[in-house]
Write a protein that holds these residues in place. Structure first.
Motif, PDB file in Angstrom:
ATOM      1  N   CYS A 262       0.863  -1.182   0.000  1.00  0.00           N
ATOM      2  CA  CYS A 262       0.000   0.000   0.000  1.00  0.00           C
ATOM      3  C   CYS A 262       0.899   1.231   0.000  1.00  0.00           C
ATOM      4  CB  CYS A 262      -0.912  -0.006   1.231  1.00  0.00           C
ATOM      5  SG  CYS A 262      -1.898   1.503   1.426  1.00  0.00           S
ATOM      6  N   VAL A 263       0.715   2.134  -0.970  1.00  0.00           N
ATOM      7  CA  VAL A 263       1.531   3.351  -1.047  1.00  0.00           C
ATOM      8  C   VAL A 263       0.615   4.560  -0.894  1.00  0.00           C
ATOM      9  CG1 VAL A 263       3.286   2.263  -2.484  1.00  0.00           C
ATOM     10  CG2 VAL A 263       1.402   3.472  -3.575  1.00  0.00           C
ATOM     11  N   ALA A 264       1.115   5.580  -0.199  1.00  0.00           N
ATOM     12  CA  ALA A 264       0.327   6.784   0.059  1.00  0.00           C
ATOM     13  C   ALA A 264       1.228   8.006   0.048  1.00  0.00           C
ATOM     14  CB  ALA A 264      -0.391   6.664   1.405  1.00  0.00           C
ATOM     15  N   ASN A 265       0.651   9.164  -0.211  1.00  0.00           N
ATOM     16  CA  ASN A 265       1.393  10.415  -0.066  1.00  0.00           C
ATOM     17  C   ASN A 265       1.656  10.666   1.418  1.00  0.00           C
ATOM     18  OD1 ASN A 265      -1.589  10.829  -0.152  1.00  0.00           O
ATOM     19  ND2 ASN A 265      -1.049  12.909   0.438  1.00  0.00           N
ATOM     20  N   HIS A 266       2.732  11.403   1.697  1.00  0.00           N
ATOM     21  CA  HIS A 266       3.222  11.515   3.076  1.00  0.00           C
ATOM     22  C   HIS A 266       3.202  12.967   3.533  1.00  0.00           C
ATOM     23  CE1 HIS A 266       4.957  10.120   6.662  1.00  0.00           C
ATOM     24  NE2 HIS A 266       6.233  10.239   6.367  1.00  0.00           N
ATOM     25  N   THR A 267       2.499  13.212   4.639  1.00  0.00           N
ATOM     26  CA  THR A 267       2.425  14.548   5.216  1.00  0.00           C
ATOM     27  C   THR A 267       3.036  14.604   6.605  1.00  0.00           C
ATOM     28  OG1 THR A 267       0.369  14.952   3.989  1.00  0.00           O
ATOM     29  CG2 THR A 267       0.878  16.455   5.791  1.00  0.00           C
ATOM     30  N   SER A 268       2.824  13.566   7.401  1.00  0.00           N
ATOM     31  CA  SER A 268       3.327  13.565   8.771  1.00  0.00           C
ATOM     32  C   SER A 268       3.305  12.144   9.322  1.00  0.00           C
ATOM     33  CB  SER A 268       2.463  14.471   9.649  1.00  0.00           C
ATOM     34  OG  SER A 268       1.293  13.799  10.069  1.00  0.00           O
ATOM     35  N   PRO A 269       3.903  11.908  10.503  1.00  0.00           N
ATOM     36  CA  PRO A 269       3.842  10.578  11.110  1.00  0.00           C
ATOM     37  C   PRO A 269       2.426  10.126  11.437  1.00  0.00           C
ATOM     38  CG  PRO A 269       5.581  11.882  12.112  1.00  0.00           C
ATOM     39  CD  PRO A 269       4.796  12.813  11.236  1.00  0.00           C
ATOM     40  N   MET A 276      -4.204   3.319  10.193  1.00  0.00           N
ATOM     41  CA  MET A 276      -4.314   2.176  11.099  1.00  0.00           C
ATOM     42  C   MET A 276      -5.629   2.182  11.873  1.00  0.00           C
ATOM     43  SD  MET A 276      -1.552   0.089  11.145  1.00  0.00           S
ATOM     44  CE  MET A 276      -0.777  -0.433  12.658  1.00  0.00           C
ATOM     45  N   CYS A 277      -6.316   3.303  11.924  1.00  0.00           N
ATOM     46  CA  CYS A 277      -7.631   3.337  12.567  1.00  0.00           C
ATOM     47  C   CYS A 277      -8.658   2.525  11.785  1.00  0.00           C
ATOM     48  CB  CYS A 277      -8.119   4.783  12.714  1.00  0.00           C
ATOM     49  SG  CYS A 277      -7.316   5.715  14.023  1.00  0.00           S
ATOM     50  N   ASP A 278      -8.376   2.287  10.508  1.00  0.00           N
ATOM     51  CA  ASP A 278      -9.332   1.594   9.655  1.00  0.00           C
ATOM     52  C   ASP A 278      -8.865   0.212   9.223  1.00  0.00           C
ATOM     53  OD1 ASP A 278     -11.827   1.692   8.054  1.00  0.00           O
ATOM     54  OD2 ASP A 278     -10.454   1.650   6.342  1.00  0.00           O
ATOM     55  N   LYS A 279      -7.549  -0.010   9.214  1.00  0.00           N
ATOM     56  CA  LYS A 279      -7.008  -1.268   8.698  1.00  0.00           C
ATOM     57  C   LYS A 279      -5.634  -1.509   9.305  1.00  0.00           C
ATOM     58  CE  LYS A 279      -6.206  -4.742   5.842  1.00  0.00           C
ATOM     59  NZ  LYS A 279      -6.921  -6.036   5.937  1.00  0.00           N
ATOM     60  N   THR A 280      -5.306  -2.759   9.599  1.00  0.00           N
ATOM     61  CA  THR A 280      -3.997  -3.101  10.142  1.00  0.00           C
ATOM     62  C   THR A 280      -2.972  -3.214   9.014  1.00  0.00           C
ATOM     63  OG1 THR A 280      -4.982  -4.282  11.994  1.00  0.00           O
ATOM     64  CG2 THR A 280      -2.691  -4.780  11.479  1.00  0.00           C
ATOM     65  N   TYR A 281      -1.855  -2.555   9.178  1.00  0.00           N
ATOM     66  CA  TYR A 281      -0.776  -2.585   8.194  1.00  0.00           C
ATOM     67  C   TYR A 281       0.520  -2.998   8.869  1.00  0.00           C
ATOM     68  CZ  TYR A 281      -3.889   0.252   5.271  1.00  0.00           C
ATOM     69  OH  TYR A 281      -4.945   0.715   4.537  1.00  0.00           O
ATOM     70  N   SER A 282       1.420  -3.568   8.086  1.00  0.00           N
ATOM     71  CA  SER A 282       2.805  -3.708   8.498  1.00  0.00           C
ATOM     72  C   SER A 282       3.546  -2.462   8.033  1.00  0.00           C
ATOM     73  CB  SER A 282       3.437  -4.956   7.883  1.00  0.00           C
ATOM     74  OG  SER A 282       2.862  -6.129   8.424  1.00  0.00           O
ATOM     75  N   ILE A 335       1.740  -4.123   3.506  1.00  0.00           N
ATOM     76  CA  ILE A 335       2.794  -3.273   4.059  1.00  0.00           C
ATOM     77  C   ILE A 335       2.619  -1.847   3.561  1.00  0.00           C
ATOM     78  CG2 ILE A 335       4.472  -3.781   2.209  1.00  0.00           C
ATOM     79  CD1 ILE A 335       6.589  -3.827   4.562  1.00  0.00           C
ATOM     80  N   LEU A 336       2.680  -0.901   4.471  1.00  0.00           N
ATOM     81  CA  LEU A 336       2.426   0.511   4.163  1.00  0.00           C
ATOM     82  C   LEU A 336       3.744   1.222   3.890  1.00  0.00           C
ATOM     83  CD1 LEU A 336       0.507   2.957   4.010  1.00  0.00           C
ATOM     84  CD2 LEU A 336       0.746   3.178   6.507  1.00  0.00           C
ATOM     85  N   ILE A 337       3.834   1.876   2.726  1.00  0.00           N
ATOM     86  CA  ILE A 337       5.059   2.558   2.309  1.00  0.00           C
ATOM     87  C   ILE A 337       4.710   3.979   1.857  1.00  0.00           C
ATOM     88  CG2 ILE A 337       6.983   2.557   0.661  1.00  0.00           C
ATOM     89  CD1 ILE A 337       6.815  -0.451   0.553  1.00  0.00           C
ATOM     90  N   PHE A 357       8.334  -0.257  -6.151  1.00  0.00           N
ATOM     91  CA  PHE A 357       7.639  -0.607  -7.385  1.00  0.00           C
ATOM     92  C   PHE A 357       8.414  -1.645  -8.198  1.00  0.00           C
ATOM     93  CE2 PHE A 357       6.349   3.594  -6.090  1.00  0.00           C
ATOM     94  CZ  PHE A 357       4.971   3.550  -6.205  1.00  0.00           C
ATOM     95  N   GLU A 358       9.592  -2.045  -7.694  1.00  0.00           N
ATOM     96  CA  GLU A 358      10.387  -3.072  -8.362  1.00  0.00           C
ATOM     97  C   GLU A 358      10.116  -4.465  -7.796  1.00  0.00           C
ATOM     98  OE1 GLU A 358      14.451  -0.672  -9.589  1.00  0.00           O
ATOM     99  OE2 GLU A 358      14.247  -1.409  -7.527  1.00  0.00           O
ATOM    100  N   VAL A 359       9.418  -4.527  -6.670  1.00  0.00           N
ATOM    101  CA  VAL A 359       9.199  -5.800  -5.986  1.00  0.00           C
ATOM    102  C   VAL A 359       8.269  -6.698  -6.782  1.00  0.00           C
ATOM    103  CG1 VAL A 359       8.316  -6.866  -3.876  1.00  0.00           C
ATOM    104  CG2 VAL A 359       9.634  -4.750  -3.757  1.00  0.00           C
ATOM    105  N   GLY A 360       7.296  -6.101  -7.451  1.00  0.00           N
ATOM    106  CA  GLY A 360       6.303  -6.877  -8.186  1.00  0.00           C
ATOM    107  C   GLY A 360       5.051  -7.089  -7.356  1.00  0.00           C
ATOM    108  N   GLY A 361       4.015  -7.605  -7.990  1.00  0.00           N
ATOM    109  CA  GLY A 361       2.755  -7.822  -7.288  1.00  0.00           C
ATOM    110  C   GLY A 361       1.852  -6.617  -7.378  1.00  0.00           C
ATOM    111  N   VAL A 362       0.855  -6.590  -6.505  1.00  0.00           N
ATOM    112  CA  VAL A 362      -0.174  -5.558  -6.553  1.00  0.00           C
ATOM    113  C   VAL A 362       0.241  -4.347  -5.720  1.00  0.00           C
ATOM    114  CG1 VAL A 362      -1.389  -6.603  -4.605  1.00  0.00           C
ATOM    115  CG2 VAL A 362      -2.640  -5.115  -6.178  1.00  0.00           C
ATOM    116  N   ILE A 363      -0.131  -3.166  -6.211  1.00  0.00           N
ATOM    117  CA  ILE A 363       0.086  -1.907  -5.501  1.00  0.00           C
ATOM    118  C   ILE A 363      -1.285  -1.291  -5.220  1.00  0.00           C
ATOM    119  CG2 ILE A 363       0.987   0.439  -5.649  1.00  0.00           C
ATOM    120  CD1 ILE A 363       3.221  -1.475  -5.322  1.00  0.00           C
ATOM    121  N   TYR A 364      -1.525  -0.962  -3.958  1.00  0.00           N
ATOM    122  CA  TYR A 364      -2.778  -0.304  -3.567  1.00  0.00           C
ATOM    123  C   TYR A 364      -2.493   1.174  -3.286  1.00  0.00           C
ATOM    124  CZ  TYR A 364      -4.918  -4.919  -2.893  1.00  0.00           C
ATOM    125  OH  TYR A 364      -5.415  -6.188  -3.071  1.00  0.00           O
TER     126      TYR A 364
END
Length: 467
Positions: A262-269, A276-282, A335-337, A357-364
């Protein structure tokens, strides 16, 4: 007797409140207090905006500048309209301010110069110097001095209207007696009621998270432990979200990640807390000390995470290998990146690192957009420590944000990791209403790469030659 009465008056209501909040979090229920609080704030902000505009009009009438300002604004609009018609270009705006529309001059187009661009110096008779060829570079340089497209992304987002915080504006609080009264009341509420309560809730939430993850860590690995981890982390982070009065709106939950990356834009910690309030991530990242280190160690007891030492994190091969091992196990959470690698002020999305993006598989892809009217969620780590940042969060009105879960994306045949990363970045930027930039966010801490400067030197030489 005095201290006993004081304890009964303050501590017992606190304990009852926290117990009630933990129970609600455990059963995933909400009574809607925070949403009602946010609606009330919007009404107060609107009243403040109208009061400020009214006072500004009165001041303009006193100095007799109303007609002059209107004529100047109309003239500026006519100039902009004429410019757009002639050039076919638009002048984008953000937060009510006109931005400079730049050409592709001085943009990082590649990491390495092409072999064909590196030529032997031309002979004197082949050189045809045209002064006008360098004007684009002069124009781009002056525009960058006036309004830098990069460093402005590492400062607090400018607001359209004042949110009654002096950290965002210092001259509106005394514009009228009504605004002054509201500002003083808000100051008292934030610093003498909300802040102590939020600090107490944060302390209880961290202790509760530490205890719960320690207990869950002793459960044998399996389906039952995974369900327990989901429930425990869900209500622990729900308690922690109360420490910043977080109001989170989740959209398109049918696209919620189930595995993979799972990839997301980053603003703060607090991006991690929001998700994580909605879904458990590594999580994957560098080991920290202090407050962040405490949370990292607590999370590692209950679920699989990837933490690196500072030197180890620079080994791209080791990072990619551990990432592949995690993704290959279907029992692991997604895993959240944050591919930007640094915090951006939530007005734009900057260059995504290609490693994930080099690992392969699905990107959310996930887009996160904070509402700056209630509090600036951006963490300028080069200016504020973690404790200073938490202090600012706990003395803000609230943290309000929208989260969009986007459809899963796959790397297409023949598509490079860089192109795939840019495609995902573009989707996130479009959904979150953010500006899609090609610049590397690490410019926040370092100078531009030598290769970028060399590319521009080659391009400039080609223009001077008249190519």
């Amino acid at each position: 007797m005095f201290w006993a009465a004081l304890f009964d008056f303050f501590c017992i209501p606190f304990i009852v409140f926290i117990s009630f909040m933990i129970i609600l979090s455990a059963v995933n229920k909400s009574v809607g207090v925070r949403r009602a609080y946010v609606k009330l704030l919007l009404k107060i902000f609107e009243f403040g905006r109208l009061s400020i505009e009214s006072a500004a009009k009165e001041r303009q009438k006193l100095v007799g500048d109303t007609i002059f300002n209107n004529s100047q604004e109309r003239k500026l609009d006519e100039i902009n309209l004429s410019f757009c018609k002639k050039t076919g270009r638009t002048i984008p705006t953000t937060n009510g301010n006109t931005l400079i529309s730049r050409d592709s001059v001085l943009l990082p187009t590649s990491n390495e110069p092409a072999a064909s661009d590196i030529e032997s110096p031309p002979k004197d008779e082949e050189m045809r110097f045209n002064l006008e060829k360098c004007l684009d570079y002069i124009k781009a340089g002056v525009e960058s001095i006036i309004e830098d497209e990069v460093t402005s992304r590492f400062e607090a987002e400018e607001l359209k209207s004042w949110n009654l915080l002096t950290r965002t504006n210092r001259h509106y609080e005394f514009i009228s007696w009504k605004i002054t009264l509201i500002w003083m009341t808000g100051f008292a509420v934030r610093y003498f009621i909300l802040m102590p309560l939020r600090v107490f809730v944060c302390f209880v939430g961290v202790v509760w998270l530490t205890v719960c993850t320690a207990i869950v860590g002793y459960i044998k690995d399996g389906e039952y432990k995974r369900r327990m981890v989901d429930q425990v982390l869900g209500h622990c982070f729900s308690v922690l979200s109360s420490a910043i009065s977080a109001v989170i709106y989740y959209h398109n939950v049918e696209n919620r990640p189930t595995n993979g990356i799972c990839v997301a834009n980053h603003t703060s910690p607090i991006d991690v807390l929001v998700l994580m309030c909605d879904k458990t991530y590594s999580l994957i990242g560098q080991r920290h000390g202090g407050f962040l280190g405490l949370l990292q160690r607590a999370l590692a007891r209950a679920s699989p995470h990837i933490w690196f030492e500072r030197g180890e994190a620079r080994d791209r091969h080791a990072v990619a290998e551990r990432l592949k091992q995690h993704v290959s196990n279907p029992n692991n959470p997604p895993i959240l990146i944050f591919p930007e690698g640094t915090c951006i002020n939530n007005t734009s999305v900057m260059q995504f690192k290609k490693g994930s993006f080099e690992v392969g598989g699905v990107i959310y892809p996930v887009a996160i957009k904070y509402d700056p009217r209630f509090g600036d969620a951006f963490w300028n780590s080069s200016k504020y420590s973690m404790m200073q940042y938490l202090y600012m969060m706990m003395t803000s009105w609230a943290i309000v944000c929208d989260v969009w879960y986007l459809p899963p994306m796959y790397r297409q045949e023949g598509e490079s990791a860089i192109d795939f990363a840019n495609r995902v970045k573009s989707v996130i930027a479009k959904q979150g209403g953010l500006v899609d930039l090609v610049w590397d966010g690490q410019l926040k801490r370092m100078k531009p790469k030598k290769e970028w400067r060399e590319l521009q030197q080659v391009e400039f030489a080609k223009r001077l030659k008249g190519d």
